[in-house]
Scaffold this motif. Structure first.
Motif, PDB file in Angstrom:
ATOM      1  N   GLN A 113      13.805  37.405 -25.125  1.00  0.00           N
ATOM      2  CA  GLN A 113      13.722  38.660 -25.874  1.00  0.00           C
ATOM      3  C   GLN A 113      12.267  39.131 -26.004  1.00  0.00           C
ATOM      4  N   PHE A 114      11.384  38.182 -26.300  1.00  0.00           N
ATOM      5  CA  PHE A 114       9.964  38.528 -26.467  1.00  0.00           C
ATOM      6  C   PHE A 114       9.391  39.070 -25.154  1.00  0.00           C
ATOM      7  N   VAL A 115       9.633  38.336 -24.069  1.00  0.00           N
ATOM      8  CA  VAL A 115       9.109  38.753 -22.759  1.00  0.00           C
ATOM      9  C   VAL A 115       9.802  40.033 -22.293  1.00  0.00           C
ATOM     10  N   GLY A 116      11.130  40.085 -22.496  1.00  0.00           N
ATOM     11  CA  GLY A 116      11.905  41.236 -22.050  1.00  0.00           C
ATOM     12  C   GLY A 116      11.501  42.525 -22.744  1.00  0.00           C
ATOM     13  N   LYS A 117      11.181  42.438 -24.031  1.00  0.00           N
ATOM     14  CA  LYS A 117      10.752  43.627 -24.775  1.00  0.00           C
ATOM     15  C   LYS A 117       9.462  44.174 -24.183  1.00  0.00           C
ATOM     16  N   TRP A 118       8.541  43.274 -23.848  1.00  0.00           N
ATOM     17  CA  TRP A 118       7.284  43.689 -23.220  1.00  0.00           C
ATOM     18  C   TRP A 118       7.539  44.283 -21.840  1.00  0.00           C
ATOM     19  N   ALA A 119       8.401  43.630 -21.058  1.00  0.00           N
ATOM     20  CA  ALA A 119       8.668  44.094 -19.689  1.00  0.00           C
ATOM     21  C   ALA A 119       9.375  45.447 -19.662  1.00  0.00           C
ATOM     22  N   SER A 120      10.165  45.740 -20.678  1.00  0.00           N
ATOM     23  CA  SER A 120      10.955  46.982 -20.699  1.00  0.00           C
ATOM     24  C   SER A 120      10.093  48.240 -20.780  1.00  0.00           C
ATOM     25  N   ARG A 121       8.845  48.077 -21.158  1.00  0.00           N
ATOM     26  CA  ARG A 121       7.969  49.253 -21.348  1.00  0.00           C
ATOM     27  C   ARG A 121       7.525  49.863 -20.023  1.00  0.00           C
ATOM     28  N   LYS A 122       7.597  49.068 -18.956  1.00  0.00           N
ATOM     29  CA  LYS A 122       7.289  49.588 -17.618  1.00  0.00           C
ATOM     30  C   LYS A 122       8.338  49.034 -16.645  1.00  0.00           C
ATOM     31  N   TYR A 123       8.978  49.929 -15.900  1.00  0.00           N
ATOM     32  CA  TYR A 123      10.038  49.486 -14.990  1.00  0.00           C
ATOM     33  C   TYR A 123       9.479  48.565 -13.909  1.00  0.00           C
ATOM     34  N   SER A 124       8.235  48.780 -13.520  1.00  0.00           N
ATOM     35  CA  SER A 124       7.622  47.929 -12.491  1.00  0.00           C
ATOM     36  C   SER A 124       7.546  46.476 -12.954  1.00  0.00           C
ATOM     37  N   ARG A 125       7.423  46.252 -14.261  1.00  0.00           N
ATOM     38  CA  ARG A 125       7.405  44.881 -14.783  1.00  0.00           C
ATOM     39  C   ARG A 125       8.768  44.215 -14.601  1.00  0.00           C
ATOM     40  N   ILE A 126       9.827  44.968 -14.822  1.00  0.00           N
ATOM     41  CA  ILE A 126      11.178  44.429 -14.643  1.00  0.00           C
ATOM     42  C   ILE A 126      11.360  43.973 -13.198  1.00  0.00           C
TER      43      ILE A 126
END
Length: 462
Positions: A113-126
């Motif tokens: 959840q912690f990592v996913g919340k950060w990654a969700s802010r930029k699609y390139s991170r996903i």
């Protein structure tokens, strides 16, 4: 030409292997190999159905290592947040497991959840984390999958269920070996829920509606990789030789032939925890009808619901409820979608229930579409039996896939237990007034003509 069917569960057996896909391939001299973690017994009926010698390959569903699992769960949570922000539908977030049972799960999912919340802010991170997740897959698992594919030498791999992450080693191995992977999106509700757990070269979807969803939620997958084929599960209803005479069906299941029949289709415990109460409410309403118009309730439970939660209701209202269980094999080693598998005869049972029953009642089930194949109405249960902060029908019907009903009168609604009797009478004697757009809804979520899905899929596999 060889096609390797990778089948992780019994739903894939029913919807794809029991359909005419294999028959079309055999007619074109295509060799079919079936690979699964299910036992060979799950596929033995295929030999008589399609008149061929079964080539079965035992295939494990591999377990992720900790890093790969963390990365996958993180991107799943990130995609759920991303999809929520795309369509502003909070129910998408209910697809996350907020109540893990073990300490290990608690730690793993909190990190995700912690990592996913950060990654969700930029699609390139996903996308970056998804690629990293594949790179961290256990080398031994990938090598085992590579060895299997090297020995079998298939030209194409056909995955019947895109949600099983443990199939990823086969996808990684196939890419290394230059083997094309084709996966179906096996259910109409899966795409908003971030349940694309395998990587394929092509994805087969039910409809243009689903193709548009794929482009919305997975823009990195180019449109030419998403093929609209329809789904074979509705073809069975057009095969007239499956339908029994009413007298024969009644005798086979000890039904009262003098009465009309209605179907109550059960959900699994998680989807509808208060199903027994809904069944009892229906039984009470039926009991209140005049004896000469009182129908018989044919209760079909969910194939993975082995609980005794309905027993008391069925015993109490045995005069109006008749149980007809699904014909699925249930090994003692496990009782979930990954371990149970259907008998071929279950298709005929479900076809005959839809043909001979006047209507179906359930909570948001695809059975509405099954009954629509015979122009039969569906009544969706739309009230809560008790106040439960963790579950409500309001959440169910706000799920994103029900947006496909927009501007359509697709089903009837049971908005309280008090109105069941009235709605039931109306539906029994004026069915044409209930869900007048049921056929339009089905056409929206599944390609027409319905009877060409198997051929469309076989053509992609050839």
């Amino acid at each position: 030409m060889k096609v390797f069917f990778l089948v992780p569960d019994g739903v894939g057996v029913r919807n794809y292997l029991y359909s005419n896909i294999i028959a079309y391939l055999i007619a074109e001299n295509v060799e079919v190999i079936v690979g699964s973690s299910l036992p060979k017994d799950a596929f033995i009926e295929l030999e008589s159905i399609h008149n061929f010698e079964l080539h079965y390959q035992k295939c494990d569903i591999y377990k992720e290592n900790f890093i790969s699992r963390i990365l996958r769960e993180s991107t799943t949570f990130a995609r759920l947040l991303h999809n929520f922000n795309k369509v502003k539908n909070k129910t998408i977030l209910t697809n996350w497991n907020y109540k893990p049972k073990s300490f290990k799960q608690i730690v793993l999912l909190k990190i995700a959840q912690f990592v996913g919340k950060w990654a969700s802010r930029k699609y390139s991170r996903i996308l970056f984390f998804e690629e990293k997740g594949k790179a961290y897959w256990n080398k031994k698992s990938v090598q085992e999958a590579t060895d299997i594919l090297t020995e079998l030498k298939p030209n194409k791999i056909f995955i019947t269920h895109q949600r099983v992450a443990g199939l990823m080693p086969y996808c990684i191995a196939a890419k290394r070996l230059g083997i094309e992977v084709i996966s179906v999106i096996y259910s109409w509700d899966n795409l908003p829920k971030a349940r694309l757990a395998v990587e394929a070269d092509k994805y087969l979807v039910w409809s243009d509606y689903m193709k548009q969803e794929m482009q919305l939620y997975y823009p990195e997958i180019t449109p030419e990789k998403v093929i609209v084929t329809g789904t074979p599960q509705f073809e069975f209803y057009l095969q007239k030789d499956r339908v029994l005479e009413r007298e024969v069906f009644a005798e086979q299941y000890s039904l009262d032939i003098t009465k009309k029949w209605i179907c109550f289709s059960g959900d699994d415990v998680k989807t509808s925890p208060y199903d027994p109460q809904y069944l009892e409410d229906l039984a009470i309403a039926v009991s209140q009808l005049e004896i000469d118009i009182r129908p018989q309730i044919l209760f079909r439970r969910c194939p993975v619901d082995f609980s005794g939660r309905y027993d008391a209701v069925i015993a109490k209202y045995s005069s109006v409820i008749k149980t007809i269980d699904p014909l699925w094999n249930t090994p003692q080693s496990g009782k979930n979608w990954g371990s149970v598998f259907p008998q071929y005869e279950d298709i005929n049972l479900q076809v005959n229930m839809a043909f001979h029953c006047e209507l179906v009642i359930n909570l948001g089930s695809t059975m509405a579409h099954d009954f629509a194949m015979f122009n039969k109405p569906c009544l969706y249960i739309n009230y809560d039996t008790i106040l439960d902060k963790d579950w409500s029908v309001k959440t169910i019907y706000n799920y994103q896939h029900f947006k496909s009903m927009s501007n359509l009168d697709a089903v009837g609604w049971l908005n309280s237990k008090e109105e069941i009797k009235y709605k039931l009478e109306k539906t029994l004697f004026q069915p044409e007034l209930i869900g007048k757009d049921k056929a339009k809804w089905l056409e929206r979520i599944n390609l027409v003509p319905v009877n060409e899905a198997s051929k469309n899929i076989a053509n992609q596999l050839k």
